[in-house]
Design a protein around this motif. Sequence first.
Motif, mmCIF file in Angstrom:
data_model
loop_
_atom_site.group_PDB
_atom_site.id
_atom_site.type_symbol
_atom_site.label_atom_id
_atom_site.label_comp_id
_atom_site.label_asym_id
_atom_site.label_seq_id
_atom_site.Cartn_x
_atom_site.Cartn_y
_atom_site.Cartn_z
ATOM 1 N N LEU A 146 0.806 -1.218 0.000
ATOM 2 C CA LEU A 146 0.000 0.000 0.000
ATOM 3 C C LEU A 146 0.840 1.269 0.000
ATOM 4 O O LEU A 146 0.288 2.363 -0.026
ATOM 5 N N LYS A 147 2.154 1.132 0.041
ATOM 6 C CA LYS A 147 3.014 2.309 0.062
ATOM 7 C C LYS A 147 2.801 3.147 -1.198
ATOM 8 O O LYS A 147 2.880 2.654 -2.315
ATOM 9 N N GLY A 148 2.527 4.413 -0.992
ATOM 10 C CA GLY A 148 2.275 5.317 -2.108
ATOM 11 C C GLY A 148 0.845 5.277 -2.602
ATOM 12 O O GLY A 148 0.472 6.041 -3.488
ATOM 13 N N ARG A 149 0.019 4.367 -2.054
ATOM 14 C CA ARG A 149 -1.365 4.234 -2.500
ATOM 15 C C ARG A 149 -2.361 4.614 -1.405
ATOM 16 O O ARG A 149 -3.560 4.631 -1.649
ATOM 17 N N SER A 150 -1.870 4.885 -0.216
ATOM 18 C CA SER A 150 -2.754 5.101 0.933
ATOM 19 C C SER A 150 -3.708 6.270 0.720
ATOM 20 O O SER A 150 -4.912 6.151 0.988
ATOM 21 N N LEU A 151 -3.182 7.397 0.245
ATOM 22 C CA LEU A 151 -4.028 8.580 0.071
ATOM 23 C C LEU A 151 -5.132 8.364 -0.960
ATOM 24 O O LEU A 151 -6.310 8.610 -0.658
ATOM 25 N N PRO A 152 -4.810 7.893 -2.183
ATOM 26 C CA PRO A 152 -5.916 7.655 -3.141
ATOM 27 C C PRO A 152 -6.906 6.605 -2.657
ATOM 28 O O PRO A 152 -8.105 6.714 -2.925
ATOM 29 N N LEU A 153 -6.417 5.601 -1.901
ATOM 30 C CA LEU A 153 -7.331 4.585 -1.385
ATOM 31 C C LEU A 153 -8.265 5.166 -0.328
ATOM 32 O O LEU A 153 -9.464 4.851 -0.305
ATOM 33 N N LEU A 154 -7.738 6.017 0.546
ATOM 34 C CA LEU A 154 -8.567 6.635 1.577
ATOM 35 C C LEU A 154 -9.615 7.563 0.955
ATOM 36 O O LEU A 154 -10.772 7.592 1.389
ATOM 37 N N ILE A 155 -9.204 8.322 -0.054
ATOM 38 C CA ILE A 155 -10.154 9.205 -0.743
ATOM 39 C C ILE A 155 -11.239 8.377 -1.438
ATOM 40 O O ILE A 155 -12.435 8.697 -1.372
ATOM 41 N N SER A 156 -10.813 7.295 -2.087
ATOM 42 C CA SER A 156 -11.776 6.405 -2.762
ATOM 43 C C SER A 156 -12.721 5.764 -1.757
ATOM 44 O O SER A 156 -13.923 5.621 -2.018
ATOM 45 N N LEU A 157 -12.188 5.378 -0.594
ATOM 46 C CA LEU A 157 -13.008 4.752 0.438
ATOM 47 C C LEU A 157 -14.089 5.708 0.932
ATOM 48 O O LEU A 157 -15.266 5.334 1.039
#
Length: 213
Positions: free
Chosen positions: A98-109
């Motif tokens: 998830l490194k580098g993907r946390s922010l877009p994943l949280l926004i998508s969530l």
Amino acid sequence: MTKQHSIVEIWVYLSGSPLFALFLTLAAYQIGLWVYHHSKQNPLANPVAIAIVLVASTIQLIEMPYSTYFEGAQFIHFLLGSATVSLAIPIYRGLSSLKGRSLPLLISLASGSAVSIISAVNIAKWLGADSSIIGAMYPKSVTAPIAMGIAERIGVSPTLTAIFAVATGILGAILAPFVLNGLGMKAWWQRGFAIGICCGATEPLDSPGVLWH
């Protein structure tokens, strides 16, 4: 006493036994898995959907009361919560990816969850559903045990919520792969996350094949 009468008596006893309900549930799911794998993991051959049809048809055919069925199936019902908690293990093991993907994943969530709730509730209102059904729509897009807990907290029917949660998961597992293929979404983590947000499909996702077909 003839052999035929003995078989009938044994069947009458077994068909009313909670152990038969447990066997029926496990056997139905195994049949669903067999069909799913032999269909080359076609999403339309969803093992949970197949198992539900088989169980419902069987208890209707033998006229088994649901209370009797649940006496045997409640052990599996109990394990559902434990299985949900155990999802923490693969999540922990996959944290490095998830490194580098946390922010877009949280926004998508956040955005996906909001859209899922708002759309479901407003569609139910538009169709004229009563307040009990509308209330059960709020938590229906998370996995069933958590959805039932949320339902109890907000004062709506856990039973209706569980039905909607499982139905949402099954429909998502069946239809989402076709939608994602149409959108050209290929990365496994994007596909899995999208399906999880829109339909909380942890129950029906039997194998990674659901994500790829």
